[in-house]
Design a protein around this motif. Sequence first.
Motif, short mmCIF file in Angstrom:
data_model
loop_
_atom_site.label_atom_id
_atom_site.label_comp_id
_atom_site.label_asym_id
_atom_site.label_seq_id
_atom_site.Cartn_x
_atom_site.Cartn_y
_atom_site.Cartn_z
N GLN A 413 0.84 -1.22 0.00
CA GLN A 413 0.00 0.00 0.00
C GLN A 413 0.86 1.26 0.00
OE1 GLN A 413 -0.40 -2.59 2.07
NE2 GLN A 413 -2.56 -3.15 2.31
N ALA A 414 1.90 1.28 0.86
CA ALA A 414 2.78 2.44 0.92
C ALA A 414 3.54 2.61 -0.40
CB ALA A 414 3.77 2.29 2.08
N HIS A 418 3.48 5.85 -2.85
CA HIS A 418 4.76 6.49 -3.16
C HIS A 418 4.94 6.63 -4.66
CE1 HIS A 418 9.01 7.38 -3.33
NE2 HIS A 418 9.21 6.28 -4.04
N ALA A 588 7.48 7.76 12.07
CA ALA A 588 6.30 7.21 11.40
C ALA A 588 5.66 8.25 10.49
CB ALA A 588 5.30 6.71 12.44
N GLN A 589 5.60 9.49 10.95
CA GLN A 589 5.00 10.54 10.13
C GLN A 589 5.82 10.82 8.87
OE1 GLN A 589 3.63 14.08 12.42
NE2 GLN A 589 4.01 12.83 14.25
N ASN A 590 7.13 10.87 9.01
CA ASN A 590 7.98 11.13 7.84
C ASN A 590 7.99 9.95 6.87
OD1 ASN A 590 8.97 13.83 8.10
ND2 ASN A 590 10.18 13.14 9.87
N LYS A 591 7.91 8.73 7.40
CA LYS A 591 7.82 7.56 6.53
C LYS A 591 6.56 7.62 5.69
CE LYS A 591 7.45 2.52 6.42
NZ LYS A 591 7.42 1.25 7.18
N GLU A 592 5.43 7.99 6.32
CA GLU A 592 4.17 8.11 5.60
C GLU A 592 4.22 9.25 4.60
OE1 GLU A 592 0.23 7.81 4.31
OE2 GLU A 592 1.47 6.38 5.42
N LYS A 593 4.80 10.38 4.99
CA LYS A 593 4.83 11.55 4.11
C LYS A 593 5.64 11.27 2.85
CE LYS A 593 6.18 16.35 3.72
NZ LYS A 593 6.64 17.59 4.38
N GLN A 595 6.49 8.28 1.70
CA GLN A 595 6.10 7.01 1.07
C GLN A 595 7.31 6.11 0.81
OE1 GLN A 595 2.78 6.09 0.47
NE2 GLN A 595 2.45 7.89 1.74
N ALA A 597 8.47 2.69 1.45
CA ALA A 597 8.08 1.36 1.92
C ALA A 597 9.27 0.51 2.32
CB ALA A 597 7.28 0.65 0.83
#
Length: 710
Positions: A413-414, A418, A588-593, A595, A597
């Motif tokens: 999904q990530a 991305h 976690a926030q920067n990983k999501e921002k 993208q 994976a």
Amino acid sequence: MKKIIIFSGTTEGRKLSELMAAAGIAHTVSVATDYGKLVMKEHPEVKIQEGRLSKEAMSEFLRKESFDLVIDATHPYAVEVTRTIKSCVAGMKADGLEVIYLRLKRSIQASEETGLRFFDSNEACAEALKEIKGNILLTTGSKELSVYTESEEVKKRLYVRVLPGLESLEICRREGILPQQILALQGPFSEEFNDALIHQYGIKCMVTKQGGITGGFLEKKEAALKNHIPLLVIRREAAEEDGLSFDAVCEKIETLTGVNLSLRPAELMITLAGIGPGDADMMTVRLKEALAEADLVLGAKRLIEAVTPKLEKEALYLPDKILTWLKEKSRQYAVHEKLKVVILFSGDIGFYSGWSKVRICLQEALQKGILHGTLQSIPGISSIQMMAAACGVSWENAGIYSIHGKTDTGGWQAEVLHRLHENGRLFLLVSGAEDIRKLGALFSDKKACRITVGYQLSYPQQKLMVLTPEAFRETEQEGLYVVMIEKEEQKANEECAEQGKRREQQAQEEPAALSPGIPDEAFIRGKVPMTKGEVRQVSLCSLRLQKDSVLYDIGSGTGSIAVEAARLSQGIKVYAIEKEEEALALLAQNKEKFQVANMEIIRGTAPEACNGLEEPTHVFIGGSGGHLMEILEVLAAKKRRIRVVMNAISLETVAEFKQVKERFSVCNFEMIQMQVSRYHELGSYYMPKAENPVMICSFDLQGGEADAEA
């Protein structure tokens, strides 16, 4: 040495005799006609017995010569001969004689398909010919010729293909076949040769027996279908289907005689091919030609369902299973000497298919002599090309990804988000309706996306649908799906008018550059310290990462190093190790921002937090929590060389850098100090503002294996 006789009448029987003679095994070959004797090669180990034998004469001959092994290699349609041989052998056994009977079976194949008419007897076929107009090519031989000459009307339309032997020609003369109607020829006959005969003599119908591959049945069928004329087929009697394959008979002979026949497996001409999106019309011409000539066909069940090879097909796609199967078949069908093999892959061979692994496996097998032959590849049309064409868009700059077979734990999904963010347009290969539903859940809160679904592309049921996430979640119909996701274009009146706001927005966007250099402002920071941009870039360059590196980012903080490293290549695996709760939340926030994976967050303190992780090739230490030497001791115990980069501001940590070289086996040791000043606008002047000096230490840490070698 056992006394052996081969009752021959097929190509297989002749080749078996040649193989035995070459191995020095003396034997007798019984042939029914002078032509049968003529095609046999003379050899001192081979004695030829010519002439048809009655049951009494055969029994007397077998007993007189005291044969220990009787091999029946007569034609599949010589049913009475086979029954006679079996009866004679049974009589010998009943009288206490030790004799072994082996039946060499010819592979028979004839599918009930359009253009073919099947009959249980020559008589039924001859009757049907009365209703068919035009010239007839009769390829059933001379023995049953009398059945087809009973009707004068049918006889005058016959062109009879028989062996060029005196017996065959005498039968033709006796049955009133005129010389211009006799085609006395020795096979094998190619499809092209059959095609030429059809045109030369104006043939409107062909008659054949349900013969094997060496009997040329497939070549007759293809020529008949090509010219749109009916092919009348006499079925073989089912009672005679028992027997042994050519290689099995060879193994029996080797066991009984103790002599190695040196049976060389058939040479394989292997073609790896992309079948296209599905419909046969989308296959390349080269692939259609390869399939028309294929003896063996392999591939996933869906891909081979509509294919009819000359010998066999098997639903296999894993490299090791394909190799095992081909080894077996190359020996089983050794009599053919050469086999044409086609292995099918969906779409295009180089696009998310198993082609690469199969190619490497078979290439190695050919190089090592496990298989013998050649290997070639034929590309196909991918479903992505079909989707792009159907949607009227270009795919040259689009993102392409496959979630086929991927589980929810795989982090796909990530990766989807991305790649969409990076390219603006993303094509997705999916497994089916379940994946469509999962995509609906993923995009349920993302309104600025346009999602197009292609269903059964290239098939008559083809559909293009622009679906909402809600419609995605309700998809139930199974089939072949392809998905295209696009970011909605921003309207001009929605763009920022103010220069400052535009610069801020640009800082928040993910840059397209492949080198490190994300602006500091783009990271979500909070109050957690972060490696500044200039130091980050030098540190990353000092790491000398490769596309398949495994990086530990120890004391990851906001994750600026981890994020930049992960974005350099999808093949890089990054473990961001951090113990502080606030920093973990920012990670976690920067990983999501961004993208990423391929970045995994590890909660804990090094070196304990490293337990269970795959061994690193590179390590960045931004914060050791006072455990620097312990961390390096654990790394030094690894059985590989590790590239290490460490940053320090305090004098205490800098002092530890010098100890590293004294306590550990290192090379390429380097220490540099960076002092960066940034200029800021102050009125009409630009004034420098100094950042804290940072010490960067880099070296290659020799692992346990390297120490042992030294």
